[in-house]
Design an enzyme around this catalytic site. Structure first.
Site, PDB file in Angstrom:
ATOM      1  N   GLY A  37       0.810  -1.217   0.000  1.00  0.00           N
ATOM      2  CA  GLY A  37       0.000   0.000   0.000  1.00  0.00           C
ATOM      3  C   GLY A  37       0.839   1.261   0.000  1.00  0.00           C
ATOM      4  O   GLY A  37       2.015   1.233  -0.355  1.00  0.00           O
ATOM      5  N   HIS A  43       4.387   1.957  -7.969  1.00  0.00           N
ATOM      6  CA  HIS A  43       3.398   0.871  -7.896  1.00  0.00           C
ATOM      7  C   HIS A  43       2.449   0.938  -9.106  1.00  0.00           C
ATOM      8  O   HIS A  43       2.099  -0.093  -9.695  1.00  0.00           O
ATOM      9  CB  HIS A  43       2.530   1.001  -6.633  1.00  0.00           C
ATOM     10  CG  HIS A  43       3.270   0.847  -5.351  1.00  0.00           C
ATOM     11  ND1 HIS A  43       3.473   1.893  -4.478  1.00  0.00           N
ATOM     12  CD2 HIS A  43       3.832  -0.240  -4.778  1.00  0.00           C
ATOM     13  CE1 HIS A  43       4.125   1.457  -3.417  1.00  0.00           C
ATOM     14  NE2 HIS A  43       4.357   0.175  -3.569  1.00  0.00           N
ATOM     15  N   GLN A  67       7.946  -9.484   7.686  1.00  0.00           N
ATOM     16  CA  GLN A  67       9.163  -9.009   7.034  1.00  0.00           C
ATOM     17  C   GLN A  67       9.779  -7.785   7.727  1.00  0.00           C
ATOM     18  O   GLN A  67      10.747  -7.229   7.237  1.00  0.00           O
ATOM     19  CB  GLN A  67       8.920  -8.731   5.544  1.00  0.00           C
ATOM     20  CG  GLN A  67       8.033  -7.534   5.240  1.00  0.00           C
ATOM     21  CD  GLN A  67       7.684  -7.469   3.762  1.00  0.00           C
ATOM     22  OE1 GLN A  67       6.865  -8.226   3.249  1.00  0.00           O
ATOM     23  NE2 GLN A  67       8.305  -6.543   3.027  1.00  0.00           N
ATOM     24  N   LYS A 157      13.519  -1.660  -8.123  1.00  0.00           N
ATOM     25  CA  LYS A 157      14.114  -0.880  -7.023  1.00  0.00           C
ATOM     26  C   LYS A 157      14.534  -1.815  -5.900  1.00  0.00           C
ATOM     27  O   LYS A 157      15.588  -1.661  -5.304  1.00  0.00           O
ATOM     28  CB  LYS A 157      13.120   0.157  -6.515  1.00  0.00           C
ATOM     29  CG  LYS A 157      13.771   1.152  -5.615  1.00  0.00           C
ATOM     30  CD  LYS A 157      12.836   1.684  -4.587  1.00  0.00           C
ATOM     31  CE  LYS A 157      13.544   1.718  -3.275  1.00  0.00           C
ATOM     32  NZ  LYS A 157      12.711   1.276  -2.178  1.00  0.00           N
ATOM     33  N   SER A 193       9.644   5.591  -3.311  1.00  0.00           N
ATOM     34  CA  SER A 193       9.492   4.611  -2.233  1.00  0.00           C
ATOM     35  C   SER A 193       8.532   5.189  -1.204  1.00  0.00           C
ATOM     36  O   SER A 193       8.535   6.408  -0.961  1.00  0.00           O
ATOM     37  CB  SER A 193      10.859   4.382  -1.573  1.00  0.00           C
ATOM     38  OG  SER A 193      10.693   3.783  -0.311  1.00  0.00           O
ATOM     39  N   SER A 194       7.737   4.314  -0.593  1.00  0.00           N
ATOM     40  CA  SER A 194       6.818   4.784   0.443  1.00  0.00           C
ATOM     41  C   SER A 194       7.598   5.398   1.597  1.00  0.00           C
ATOM     42  O   SER A 194       7.124   6.312   2.274  1.00  0.00           O
ATOM     43  CB  SER A 194       5.981   3.610   0.963  1.00  0.00           C
ATOM     44  OG  SER A 194       5.282   3.053  -0.117  1.00  0.00           O
ATOM     45  N   ARG A 195       8.803   4.916   1.834  1.00  0.00           N
ATOM     46  CA  ARG A 195       9.600   5.414   2.971  1.00  0.00           C
ATOM     47  C   ARG A 195      10.123   6.831   2.735  1.00  0.00           C
ATOM     48  O   ARG A 195      10.557   7.479   3.689  1.00  0.00           O
ATOM     49  CB  ARG A 195      10.737   4.444   3.294  1.00  0.00           C
ATOM     50  CG  ARG A 195      10.216   3.129   3.863  1.00  0.00           C
ATOM     51  CD  ARG A 195      11.285   2.286   4.520  1.00  0.00           C
ATOM     52  NE  ARG A 195      10.701   1.235   5.315  1.00  0.00           N
ATOM     53  CZ  ARG A 195      10.541  -0.043   4.928  1.00  0.00           C
ATOM     54  NH1 ARG A 195      10.942  -0.420   3.749  1.00  0.00           N
ATOM     55  NH2 ARG A 195       9.989  -0.920   5.739  1.00  0.00           N
TER      56      ARG A 195
END
Ligand code: PAF
Length: 288
Positions: A37, A43, A67, A157, A193-195
């Site tokens: 998500g 994505h 994970q 990635k 990236s979500s981060r």
């Protein structure tokens, strides 16, 4: 292939798969995009690729506790469900699968059977994040069993993740194709990236530096530089000098992720470093 009393006997996997495919005639090809998500254009690119290859696309959103390490960001991991649903609906995704943790790990995390891809899972990112790739392989295997796709799409990635999944699919003779999709980048080169959402303004300015450094390494390798261990030390220092706390810089064979031999023509340069608590990773493939 042999026929005994109407029963077909096959001894090679390819023939078995061909038979299986014949039985499916008339059914639609199913593509699968597993995610955690907080969807970004990276994505969405996976979904668009999936749509090119199949008539039905299934996307999953599941923040997989297995994970994440004990000191990692499981609770803080960004969750943007409503926005994600809207983006996927707009792209024409057929099914969004959003399972609950208790349904996925119904016997509890401690009792969970796991899938581990040895070797590949312990090196590079795996050395810094023990158990991470076991968690990834286990959830991806479970999701494959649930969705039963013909193909699945993953971003390059997470290059090591992609190799771990490909190895799992080969080792467990899973009947699907894995597609890697090139990394989607911000205008300044930072890999999406979500981060990245965790970065403050100052860190966000520093962040594209990782990609710039590994791109420089790629240029040097293309121009003939081969003193890889010296290069790795040098670029690790350069990563620190721009404000990262380096995790690793490495140069590996793109196919095996082992140290490159003289015969290896396809390499991958991988880098990871921290900006505050946020771990940024990136990679670039080089052909020599
Ligand atoms: O790349 C991710 O988002 C995750 O590792 C994955 C593949 C969805 C498994 O949880």
């Amino acid at each position: 292939m042999q026929l005994v009393d109407g029963m077909q006997i096959v001894s090679d996997i390819q023939s078995l798969r061909e038979l299986r495919r014949e039985w499916q005639t008339g059914k639609q090809a199913i593509a699968f995009v597993p995610t955690m998500g907080n969807l970004h254009n990276g994505h969405l690119k996976l979904v668009k690729e999936a749509k090119k290859h199949a008539s039905k696309v299934v996307v999953s959103i599941f923040v997989n506790p297995l994970q994440f390490g004990p000191d990692e960001d499981l609770d803080a991991y960004p969750r943007t469900m409503e926005q994600d649903k809207a983006s996927l609906a707009e792209l024409g995704v057929d099914v969004l699968f959003m399972p609950k943790v208790e349904d996925i790990y119904s016997r509890g995390l401690e009792q969970q059977t796991f899938v581990e891809v040895p070797g590949l899972s312990y090196m590079i990112c795996g050395a810094s994040r023990p158990g991470h790739f076991r968690g990834v392989a286990t959830i991806v295997c479970k999701l494959f069993n649930m969705v039963q796709p013909n193909m699945a799409f993953f971003g390059e990635k997470d290059f090591q993740q992609l190799q771990v999944i490909k190895a799992m699919v080969t080792d467990l003779s899973m009947n699907l194709t894995i597609h890697g999709v090139p990394t989607e980048r911000e205008a300044d080169g930072l890999a999406m990236s979500s981060r990245n959402n965790y970065l403050n303004e100052e860190q966000r300015e520093i962040a594209p530096g990782l990609y710039q450094l590994i791109s420089n390494m790629a240029v040097e390798i293309k121009s003939g530089r081969r003193d890889f261990s010296i290069m790795i030390q040098e670029y690790r220092l350069r990563l620190a000098s721009i404000g990262f706390k380096p995790d690793y810089i490495d140069i590996r064979s793109a196919s095996s992720l082992l140290q490159p031999s003289h015969e290896d023509k396809e390499l991958v340069i991988l880098g990871a470093g921290f900006l505050g608590k946020t771990r940024i990773i990136d990679n670039i493939q080089v052909e020599i």
